[in-house]
Design a protein around this motif. Structure first.
Motif, mmCIF file in Angstrom:
data_model
loop_
_atom_site.group_PDB
_atom_site.id
_atom_site.type_symbol
_atom_site.label_atom_id
_atom_site.label_comp_id
_atom_site.label_asym_id
_atom_site.label_seq_id
_atom_site.Cartn_x
_atom_site.Cartn_y
_atom_site.Cartn_z
ATOM 1 N N TYR A 82 21.785 -0.906 29.060
ATOM 2 C CA TYR A 82 20.756 -0.531 30.424
ATOM 3 C C TYR A 82 19.487 -1.671 30.262
ATOM 4 C CZ TYR A 82 24.415 2.599 31.480
ATOM 5 O OH TYR A 82 25.397 3.181 32.069
ATOM 6 N N THR A 83 18.475 -1.476 29.827
ATOM 7 C CA THR A 83 18.023 -2.393 29.887
ATOM 8 C C THR A 83 17.803 -3.876 30.189
ATOM 9 O OG1 THR A 83 16.729 -2.753 27.446
ATOM 10 C CG2 THR A 83 15.950 -0.594 29.361
ATOM 11 N N THR A 84 18.884 -4.407 29.220
ATOM 12 C CA THR A 84 19.170 -5.608 29.476
ATOM 13 C C THR A 84 19.739 -6.037 30.769
ATOM 14 O OG1 THR A 84 19.610 -5.931 27.088
ATOM 15 C CG2 THR A 84 20.451 -7.336 28.321
ATOM 16 N N MET A 85 20.921 -5.024 31.230
ATOM 17 C CA MET A 85 21.863 -5.048 32.396
ATOM 18 C C MET A 85 20.233 -4.873 33.509
ATOM 19 S SD MET A 85 24.530 -2.677 33.048
ATOM 20 C CE MET A 85 24.698 -1.286 31.475
ATOM 21 N N PHE A 86 19.396 -3.956 33.731
ATOM 22 C CA PHE A 86 18.158 -4.021 34.665
ATOM 23 C C PHE A 86 18.122 -5.734 34.891
ATOM 24 C CE2 PHE A 86 17.300 0.696 33.157
ATOM 25 C CZ PHE A 86 18.350 1.199 33.654
ATOM 26 N N THR A 87 17.328 -5.793 33.996
ATOM 27 C CA THR A 87 16.651 -7.400 33.568
ATOM 28 C C THR A 87 16.688 -8.604 33.650
ATOM 29 O OG1 THR A 87 16.044 -6.953 31.696
ATOM 30 C CG2 THR A 87 15.080 -6.010 33.119
ATOM 31 N N SER A 88 18.043 -8.505 33.210
ATOM 32 C CA SER A 88 19.277 -9.829 32.173
ATOM 33 C C SER A 88 18.217 -10.950 31.261
ATOM 34 C CB SER A 88 19.246 -10.923 33.471
ATOM 35 O OG SER A 88 19.994 -11.585 32.928
ATOM 36 N N THR A 89 17.102 -9.262 30.550
ATOM 37 C CA THR A 89 16.946 -10.465 29.186
ATOM 38 C C THR A 89 17.172 -9.419 28.192
ATOM 39 O OG1 THR A 89 14.623 -8.709 29.530
ATOM 40 C CG2 THR A 89 14.600 -10.627 30.839
ATOM 41 N N LYS A 90 16.970 -10.497 26.982
ATOM 42 C CA LYS A 90 17.520 -9.576 25.659
ATOM 43 C C LYS A 90 16.096 -8.506 25.452
ATOM 44 C CE LYS A 90 18.429 -13.838 23.346
ATOM 45 N NZ LYS A 90 18.456 -14.998 24.237
ATOM 46 N N PRO A 91 16.603 -6.992 24.856
ATOM 47 C CA PRO A 91 15.600 -6.055 24.272
ATOM 48 C C PRO A 91 14.366 -6.378 23.808
ATOM 49 C CG PRO A 91 18.051 -5.856 23.741
ATOM 50 C CD PRO A 91 17.665 -7.042 24.308
ATOM 51 N N GLU A 92 14.050 -7.845 22.659
ATOM 52 C CA GLU A 92 13.403 -8.140 22.589
ATOM 53 C C GLU A 92 11.891 -8.369 23.264
ATOM 54 O OE1 GLU A 92 16.423 -9.297 21.610
ATOM 55 O OE2 GLU A 92 16.412 -7.337 20.413
ATOM 56 N N GLU A 93 12.725 -9.100 24.588
ATOM 57 C CA GLU A 93 11.618 -9.567 25.541
ATOM 58 C C GLU A 93 11.418 -8.143 26.855
ATOM 59 O OE1 GLU A 93 14.197 -12.438 27.364
ATOM 60 O OE2 GLU A 93 14.362 -13.719 25.607
ATOM 61 N N ASN A 94 12.218 -7.142 27.129
ATOM 62 C CA ASN A 94 12.089 -6.827 27.967
ATOM 63 C C ASN A 94 11.129 -6.038 27.687
ATOM 64 O OD1 ASN A 94 13.814 -4.134 27.473
ATOM 65 N ND2 ASN A 94 15.749 -5.715 27.988
ATOM 66 N N GLY A 95 11.341 -4.994 25.953
ATOM 67 C CA GLY A 95 10.375 -4.456 25.606
ATOM 68 C C GLY A 95 11.427 -2.600 24.992
#
Ligand SMILES: [Zn+2]
Length: 408
Positions: A82-95
């Protein structure tokens, strides 16, 4: 710095022109997008149901739109996907790298990249989000937000899922704006924010049938409440962009997937009791979908997305077949999704709306969790920020002269 001395009348004319422009912009209707999330919708299970005619609403979306497998992240679970969908970034990058990050249950304060709801809100798009995983504590939006999976409440230990009711939420706000809480309690009643946690092995032992039946009854009640909330929000608080998520399907699959006796973890006392339990979740979801689609017209974009699939245990390297730390540790888990290779458990993607191709099947992995935010921004004509790794799903649109201006 020298301040230019504008004639007063010119300043006034300028101000009026700006206001008129702003008014015109606000009068121009914005595209309407409804995203419906299903936690862990498994194509292997839903496709036979669609063939049998047991999911008529989803079948309608497929006929009138595009669908296919949906590439997820490696070792997928809800917070990561979901956080990847929210931000279009990898989990390691979005935290947000899992259910627990640094010993604390994943929450919105951990997000290091700007999420889609913030970008849309800043651009004047009204936003409504309900029960979307990993949105607790809720954040201010140009509309409303009701948190979902990972909401904390009474008896919620870190790293263990729980199902607080709205009235039992602790450790942060589950509703923005806060005034909406009283409104929902009054008009919809108290409701479960997330799906029921799975029963532990010792609860089940000797009482398998009873526990399974009462658990499934609770799941049906939660879905009924959730449907009522969605229907209320779509009726009384329509927004340009709406994102609503269900999560009972995944929870059911983890311990009631209809596995065969040759599968790892097969226990006839559990697995022969209600082999229909898991497929029935999708039939019930289809009815929820029907309720949501009543609020949708031909000019609305509808996306149905599942963050990952779910499959019976299969990873060779695991020594403990029941290990599944992301959910209740003691539940006899017989199916899961956090396999090292996310392509083992693809999610699913369905899209329908103005300018979207009909009856299109996306082969292979053309769509991924990274592509949701860029595609939504594209529909609203908002430029894709540099942080985003995904692409606009131009594959699903008829041509470049549809209502949506294609990005270069
Ligand atoms: Zn799960």
């Amino acid at each position: 710095m020298k301040v230019p001395k504008w004639p007063v009348c010119l300043v006034f004319v300028g101000l009026v022109a700006t206001l008129v422009l702003a008014q015109n912009q606000s009068q121009k209707p914005k595209p309407r997008v409804v995203v419906i999330g299903v936690n862990g919708m498994e194509l292997d299970v839903i496709r036979p149901l669609i063939l049998k005619g047991a999911m008529p609403n989803l079948a309608r979306v497929i006929k009138n739109g595009a669908y296919g497998k949906f590439r997820t992240v490696p070792a997928p679970n809800c917070p990561k996907a979901y956080t990847t969908m929210f931000t279009s970034t990898k989990p390691e990058e979005n935290g947000v790298t899992g259910f627990v990050v640094g010993g604390i249950t994943a929450n919105t304060n951990m997000l290091k990249k700007e999420p889609i709801w913030s970008m849309l809100s800043k651009n004047g798009v009204t936003v409504g989000m309900a029960n979307v995983p990993a949105t607790f504590p809720v954040m201010p939006v140009n509309g409303y937000m009701i948190s979902g999976m990972l909401t904390r409440g009474k008896n919620c230990e870190d790293g263990v899922l729980c199902a607080p009711k709205l009235s039992e939420v602790e450790g942060g706000d589950a509703i923005y704006p806060t005034s909406m809480k009283a409104e929902l309690l009054k008009n919809v009643g108290d409701f479960y924010i997330d799906c029921e946690r799975m029963p532990a092995a010792e609860q089940l032992r000797g009482h398998e049938s009873e526990v399974i039946d009462s658990w499934l009854k609770r799941v049906a009640l939660i879905r009924e409440q959730q449907t009522k909330v969605f229907d209320y929000l779509l009726t009384n608080h329509p927004t340009d962009f709406t994102w609503m998520v269900q999560s009972c399907e995944d929870r059911t699959g983890h311990w009631l997937y209809p596995i065969a006796p040759y599968n790892v973890g097969y226990n006839p006392k559990i697995n022969s009791v209600r082999p229909d339990a898991f497929p029935s979740q999708y039939i019930a979801f289809d009815q929820v979908l029907g309720t949501i689609l009543k609020h949708v017209d031909n000019n609305t974009y509808v996306f149905i997305i599942s963050d990952h699939g779910i499959k019976p245990l299969r990873e060779f390297e695991e020594t403990d077949p029941h290990a599944h730390m992301d959910h209740e540790k003691t539940t006899p888990v017989i199916a899961k999704h956090d396999f090292a290779d996310g392509d083992d458990v693809p999610g699913s993607f369905f899209a329908m709306g103005p300018g979207i191709k009909h009856d299109l099947r996306l082969m292979g992995f053309q769509a991924s969790v990274f592509d949701i935010a860029p595609t939504i921004l594209h529909i609203y004509g908002i430029e894709q920020p540099a942080q985003m790794e995904g692409h606009v799903l131009t594959e699903i649109f008829e041509n470049s002269d549809n209502k949506v201006a294609l990005q270069k």
